[in-house]
Motif scaffolding. Structure first.
Motif, PDB file in Angstrom:
ATOM      1  N   UNK A 248       0.845  -1.185   0.000  1.00 52.02           N
ATOM      2  CA  UNK A 248       0.000   0.000   0.000  1.00 52.02           C
ATOM      3  C   UNK A 248       0.881   1.235   0.000  1.00 52.02           C
ATOM      4  N   UNK A 249       0.333   2.336  -0.463  1.00 53.19           N
ATOM      5  CA  UNK A 249       1.062   3.605  -0.445  1.00 53.19           C
ATOM      6  C   UNK A 249       0.408   4.590   0.520  1.00 53.19           C
ATOM      7  N   UNK A 250      -0.380   4.063   1.446  1.00 53.73           N
ATOM      8  CA  UNK A 250      -1.104   4.921   2.384  1.00 53.73           C
ATOM      9  C   UNK A 250      -0.143   5.569   3.370  1.00 53.73           C
ATOM     10  N   UNK A 251      -0.438   6.807   3.727  1.00 55.75           N
ATOM     11  CA  UNK A 251       0.299   7.505   4.764  1.00 55.75           C
ATOM     12  C   UNK A 251      -0.356   7.208   6.113  1.00 55.75           C
ATOM     13  N   UNK A 252       0.447   6.787   7.060  1.00 55.03           N
ATOM     14  CA  UNK A 252      -0.058   6.344   8.356  1.00 55.03           C
ATOM     15  C   UNK A 252       0.248   7.390   9.414  1.00 55.03           C
ATOM     16  N   UNK A 253      -0.735   7.658  10.239  1.00 48.87           N
ATOM     17  CA  UNK A 253      -0.580   8.569  11.364  1.00 48.87           C
ATOM     18  C   UNK A 253      -0.954   7.822  12.640  1.00 48.87           C
ATOM     19  N   UNK A 254      -0.640   8.385  13.802  1.00 43.83           N
ATOM     20  CA  UNK A 254      -1.022   7.716  15.052  1.00 43.83           C
ATOM     21  C   UNK A 254      -2.516   7.427  15.156  1.00 43.83           C
ATOM     22  N   UNK A 255      -3.336   8.184  14.443  1.00 46.96           N
ATOM     23  CA  UNK A 255      -4.769   7.921  14.481  1.00 46.96           C
ATOM     24  C   UNK A 255      -5.119   6.557  13.876  1.00 46.96           C
ATOM     25  N   UNK A 256      -4.203   5.994  13.076  1.00 47.33           N
ATOM     26  CA  UNK A 256      -4.460   4.705  12.432  1.00 47.33           C
ATOM     27  C   UNK A 256      -3.944   3.528  13.251  1.00 47.33           C
ATOM     28  N   UNK A 257      -3.251   3.792  14.341  1.00 47.04           N
ATOM     29  CA  UNK A 257      -2.560   2.716  15.049  1.00 47.04           C
ATOM     30  C   UNK A 257      -3.530   1.656  15.578  1.00 47.04           C
ATOM     31  N   UNK A 258      -4.656   2.091  16.126  1.00 47.61           N
ATOM     32  CA  UNK A 258      -5.565   1.127  16.755  1.00 47.61           C
ATOM     33  C   UNK A 258      -6.162   0.175  15.731  1.00 47.61           C
ATOM     34  N   UNK A 259      -6.614   0.714  14.598  1.00 43.87           N
ATOM     35  CA  UNK A 259      -7.242  -0.167  13.606  1.00 43.87           C
ATOM     36  C   UNK A 259      -6.216  -1.088  12.948  1.00 43.87           C
ATOM     37  N   UNK A 260      -4.954  -0.677  12.908  1.00 44.17           N
ATOM     38  CA  UNK A 260      -3.903  -1.511  12.329  1.00 44.17           C
ATOM     39  C   UNK A 260      -3.268  -2.433  13.363  1.00 44.17           C
ATOM     40  N   UNK A 261      -3.762  -2.346  14.596  1.00 46.54           N
ATOM     41  CA  UNK A 261      -3.232  -3.170  15.683  1.00 46.54           C
ATOM     42  C   UNK A 261      -1.761  -2.890  15.927  1.00 46.54           C
ATOM     43  N   UNK A 262      -1.361  -1.618  15.765  1.00 49.64           N
ATOM     44  CA  UNK A 262      -0.006  -1.196  16.080  1.00 49.64           C
ATOM     45  C   UNK A 262       0.083  -0.887  17.570  1.00 49.64           C
TER      46      UNK A 262
END
Length: 1120
Positions: A656-670
């Motif tokens: 993927x070429x998506x830009x990840x921010x801390x707001x995405x951490x929970x859904x990505x299980x980071x």
């Protein structure tokens, strides 16, 4: 009935179980993410043998040693399955990863990232893994996805990620069970192409090619387990095959194959209050086990195991898997010997056949009712199932146990090997006398003959050498190196070794091989010969005439304190603590290993030997059997956690070429933003290795590369992929800026000075490695000097000598104190002339010009971002006119090689200077205090520009100011700033000065005039992106430069060392102008002489306008 033979206690709840199809081996997946396999001993049987110590005790509990164990997943292991032949074990975890491992060793051979849940973009936890055939596996998930993978691609290429061949959604809820339907007689493969699944309250049939074929009516009860029973009666319309489904209400339902709209029969397994216990696992007794007929074992939510006979549809036996905690039975199956294996809670039990209490006789005595159910169970009406009471609440919770189980566990286990699926070899093994395993260590007769011939020829050339055994360092002949033989020993004991002298300059010659292509004309013999060259991954021992295998070490010396020793027969030598730590970690306990290490294998005080050995670096690392990068010991920074997190991030984001921010951490299980794992990555990426010069060429030249940090170890290709993902996703930018991690986890004395930019360095090295593998030609020396300028070297001469192995250069290292550093740099730059003179001048970045000012100071990192070095700069600049292939600009080199004379035009001189901009940033929170440098530049303009006109027609002062501060580029450095950039900058400028307008020529949009476009607008959506790009462009152009105005009122960006009176020179066919300092007046027959300070941007002349102006003529410009 069955009797318990032995029990296997587990440290965590079992979530998945798989039984080997050909061996008495069982594998379990645990809530902790561990996968453990056990080989059942021969003593675990019903035979009486007093000498068999593996038999269980009377209470049914005993222990069996593990075959292997590892923490395979973050979170729980949710599904397990063996391949058809049992050679591989598939595991799937709540981390969204599928890992394929050797079933006997546990070594991972491939990995698959489960596609994200399209509904929320987060991890889609798997529920079932099934090997449909040797070519295909099926994976089901919580989102009701059913993915079909063709694993032949994995076997052929060892890919890390494999996209599903097909994905279906047979249910609306998570898929709880999968049962393959036996192939028809017309099948040619012998493997199933259709299967039944249960999900939610429906049953569905899916075809390999046609997808979902049918889905049943809503059964109004959760369906949890399934299997197919064949060989039944074919009377009437029956086909003799039924699918048996276990439900959450304690009822088995039977479905006639081919009649999928609704159930055919029912068997009540449990009548408990609250609707009956859930039937979580079912398995068919193998032929020859138990009484005659088809009997199904059913694992229940309360820990019971009951046996139901199909046909009479009656319960014929009962066992207790767990009498104490009453944990549910989540898995049932039979091994190759017919033993039943049940798993649930923290126990796996093995059961052997005992007696069946005359079940057959009882069946004859008891007549079934009309519906086929025994009389005592004849009333299966839902009306008799009472509503659940409060005391039945735990029972109801168990029914939904499977979905979303074991999402994530904190901490990490004992697995510290990160196996590669990107590289051919995934585990580092230091070289031994026997050489590497498999093809890398195999030499055919012809290859061995070439080695013998080389050894004989070499010995003839150098003659017999009298060796002195009293001296550790014997003189080396041409092409010879020393290799350390590190003696094996127990951990913690002193280091001992010996040195071997070998030849490194052997290379396997090219040879012809015959091959046939079936579609070619057989008469065309010229196309049936293939020339190939075996990669040389060894040195040659002249003493034996055989290959000499060795591993190369890439590491950082560390502080120059030689406070550790390694002993040899001839005495001891002192080494640094960094090297001592690496040797202790690499040393074997059972065999000697062979290493090339510069600190030991080169006689460091002998400068002449260093000059002889450094040119061999190319072959030393290229011919190494493998190379290990030593990043250092653990030091409390938890590299295992860092590697684990990097692998998880890559698995989630690859493709993927998506830009990840801390707001995405929970859904990505980071991990959470302030989790220690992110700090561990920061510490890993600031290890000294990533900032040193010598390590660059060592990594680029090595073919089989690994890295090790403390006990954590990974293949380089995997690590590089992790770092690339980190940078491309934007996580590296966030990670670098997250200083809060430093404050929370770092002690005051342990903070490393290097910024956590190691991922950028790794990506640069990997790009050079790939280029080196694709293109045989090495890069120009100047190109390598530019890309490695950031790297540090204790010896300044090594900025040149340390990259000779990866460049086109004939330079011979000279460490003599009679040769200065500037002389070494001078020699290097002369090799790039005249073709790259302008690129060389673009590398000049002086604060104060040194002697021979046109030579960059390679010993220090560049302080400014380059303007005119790269080819993409020509898309925006052509100050000296476009280059023409038939016209070469004038270039003269003085007789002493110290002065260069070029053709150019002295365009203007500097009359006004602003301050040096150390960290340019547009403050939108407190602009009047945060943007003082910007305000000071505006003050200079108001002081100098009296007539409100810029010297270039149709250019306003405001536009010229903006373009100058950005060097005419947006954040991409390939396009000019847009109107959106201008609007944002105008808003910030006015907020900074308190005036509107701040400069002549400013214009305003209607939104701005009405007050709708404010500083608050810059925090939202498109304006925020524009501001971010504006900040990037401003930082690249203005950092460590000064805003200036020339005598003719041009705006310019100039080097930090510029003074009033310095001049702007535009050289013929140069990309950008340069700032120079005049040294003397012109003499007859000789042009003026100048020192060069660096690149400049002058707005209004960057497109070649000055070359057409009347004032100023082309003249000789001599740079000294």
């Amino acid at each position: 009935m069955f009797e318990n033979l032995c029990a296997i206690p587990l440290e965590h709840d079992v979530f998945a179980q798989a039984i080997h199809p050909e061996e008495p081996v069982v594998a379990v997946g645990l809530a902790s993410g561990h996968v453990q396999t056990y080989r059942l001993p021969a003593g675990a049987s019903g035979d009486d043998d007093d000498n068999d110590t593996t038999l269980a005790s009377e209470n049914g509990y005993g222990t069996i040693d593990k075959l292997w164990t590892t923490r395979r997943h973050k979170g729980s292991c949710r599904a397990l399955g063996y391949s058809v032949d049992g050679a591989s074990l598939y595991s799937a975890g709540a981390d969204g990863m599928v890992k394929i491992a050797d079933s006997m060793t546990g070594q991972v051979t491939a990995k698959i990232a489960v596609p994200l849940d399209p509904a929320n973009g987060g991890i889609d936890p798997p529920t079932i893994l099934h090997a449909l055939s040797p070519q295909s596996i099926i994976l089901t998930t919580d989102s009701s996805a059913l993915h079909i993978y063709d694993i032949r691609n994995l076997k052929a290429g060892g890919k890390y990620s494999l996209r599903p061949e097909n994905t279906h959604h047979p249910h609306d809820d998570y898929i709880s069970s999968l049962t393959p339907l036996p192939p028809t007689q017309a099948s040619t493969s012998g493997f199933s192409k259709q299967w039944v699944t249960t999900g939610g309250s429906t049953l569905a049939v899916t075809d390999l090619r046609r997808g979902v074929m049918v889905r049943s009516e809503d059964q109004e009860e959760e369906l949890l387990s399934s299997l197919i029973v064949t060989g039944l009666s074919t009377k009437g319309s029956n086909v003799g095959e039924k699918v048996v489904v276990g439900a959450g209400n304690g009822v088995l339902t039977l479905w006639e194959r081919g009649v999928w709209d609704d159930q055919d029969e029912r068997i009540i397994i449990d009548r408990s209050r609250g609707g009956g216990e859930s039937l979580d696992a079912i398995s068919l007794l193998p032929d020859g086990v138990g009484p005659s007929g088809k009997i199904v074992a059913v694992g229940m939510g309360n820990g019971d195991i009951r046996f139901a006979k199909i046909g009479p549809n009656k319960i014929v036996g009962e066992l207790k898997h767990d009498e104490l905690t009453q944990e549910g039975v989540i898995a049932l199956g039979f091994d190759v010997t017919g033993r039943m294996i049940s798993g649930g809670g923290k126990t796996v039990k093995v059961w052997g056949e005992k007696t069946w209490q005359d079940v057959d006789d009882e069946e004859k005595e008891e007549e079934p009712s009309a519906n086929g159910t025994p009389a005592k169970d004849s009333d299966d009406s839902d009306d008799n199932m009472e509503d659940s009471s409060e005391e039945d609440e735990p029972k109801q919770k168990r029914k939904k146990r499977k979905k979303n189980k074991g999402k994530q566990q904190s901490g990490h286990g004992d697995c510290n090997c990160f196996y590669s699926a990107l590289a051919k070899t995934s585990i580092f093994q230091a070289a031994t006398a026997q050489g590497p395993a498999e093809v890398d260590g195999q030499l055919d007769e012809l290859a061995q003959a070439h080695i013998r011939e080389f050894a004989i020829s070499k010995q003839t050339q150098i003659g017999e050498q009298a060796a002195s055994h009293s001296q550790l360092y014997q003189p080396l002949m041409s092409g010879e190196i020393r290799v350390l033989e590190l003696h094996h020993a127990e951990p913690g004991t002193p280091l001992r070794g010996s040195l071997n002298v070998v030849s490194i300059d052997f290379t396997h010659p090219a040879r012809d091989g015959q091959y046939t292509q079936p579609f070619e004309d057989p008469a065309n013999r010229s196309r049936q010969t293939l020339t190939y060259t075996r990669h040389t991954n060894h040195a040659v021992s002249l003493a034996t005439g055989k290959p000499f295998w060795y591993s190369a070490l890439s590491y950082v010396w560390g502080l120059p304190y030689f406070d550790h020793t390694i002993s040899f027969e001839q005495g001891s030598i002192n080494i640094t603590s960094s090297l001592a730590s690496a040797l202790h970690h690499l040393r074997s306990t059972d065999q000697n290993i062979y290493l090339w290490i510069d600190q030991i294998c080169i006689n460091q005080p002998d400068l002449a030997e260093k000059g002889q050995q450094i040119p061999l670096m190319d072959m030393i690392y290229t011919h190494a059997t493998n190379t290990i990068i030593w990043l250092g010991s653990d030091d409390g920074s938890d590299p295992i956690l860092a590697f684990d997190t990097l692998e998880t991030v890559f698995a989630r984001l690859q493709g993927t070429d998506a830009q990840v921010t801390p707001a995405d951490f929970e859904r990505l299980n980071f991990p959470p933003v302030m989790d220690r794992s992110w700090w561990a990555i920061r510490q890993l990426l600031r290890r000294p290795w990533v900032g040193r010069l010598w390590t660059i060429q060592e990594a680029v030249l090595s073919r089989n590369l690994f890295l090790k940090c403390g006990q954590a170890e990974a293949c380089w290709d995997d690590f590089a992929a992790w770092c690339y993902c980190l940078q491309e996703s934007g996580l590296l930018r966030w990670l670098t800026a997250n200083a809060g991690l430093e404050r929370q986890y770092s002690s005051g004395g342990s903070v490393t000075a290097l910024p956590p930019q190691g991922a950028v360095v790794v990506n640069s090295i990997q790009a050079d490695r790939i280029q080196g593998l694709i293109f045989a030609q090495k890069a120009d020396l100047l190109e390598i000097l530019v890309t490695t300028r950031y790297a540090q070297a204790t010896e300044p001469k090594d900025k040149i000598y340390g990259v000779l192995g990866i460049t086109k250069s004939d330079i011979v290292p000279n460490y003599s104190p009679d040769v200065s550093v500037r002389e070494v740099y001078h020699e290097a730059c002369l090799t790039q002339l005249p073709l790259q003179i302008y690129e060389l001048l673009s590398c000049v970045d002086h604060e104060a010009p040194p002697p021979l000012s046109w030579i960059p100071d390679w010993s220090v990192p560049r302080m400014t971002a380059v303007l005119g070095y790269s080819t993409k700069a020509w898309t925006l600049y052509c100050t000296g006119g476009r280059r023409i292939a038939s016209h070469n600009p004038k270039f003269l080199l003085s007789d002493d090689n110290k002065h260069i004379t070029l053709s150019g035009k002295i365009f203007d001189s500097i009359t006004n200077l602003g301050c040096v901009s150390h960290d340019p940033f547009l403050d939108i929170v407190t602009p009047q205090t945060g943007n003082r440098a910007l305000a000071s530049y505006v003050d200079i303009i108001h002081e100098v520009m009296q007539n409100d006109r810029y010297p270039v027609p149709k250019t306003t002062i405001y536009d010229a100011f903006l373009q100058t501060l950005l060097a005419g580029r947006d954040g991409s450095a390939t396009a000019p700033p847009s109107q959106e950039h201008s609007d944002v900058f105008s808003l910030i400028l006015d907020a900074t000065t308190g005036n509107m307008p701040s400069l002549p020529g400013q214009t305003y949009t209607l939104r701005r005039q009405k007050g709708f476009f404010t500083l608050n607008s810059l925090t939202m959506r498109t304006p925020a992106k524009t501001l971010k790009d504006l900040q990037t462009a401003l930082s690249a152009a203005l950092t460590m430069r000064r805003f200036a105005i020339t005598h003719n009122r041009y705006f310019a960006l100039v080097p930090r060392g510029t003074r009033i009176g310095d001049e702007i020179v535009i050289l013929d066919k140069a990309c950008v102008p340069f700032v120079v300092r005049r040294l003397c007046k012109e003499e007859e027959g000789q042009g003026a002489r100048f020192e060069v300070l660096g690149e400049a941007y002058v707005h209004g002349v960057m497109k070649g306008e000055a070359m057409n102006m009347r004032h100023g003529e082309m003249e000789d410009v001599t740079l000294v």
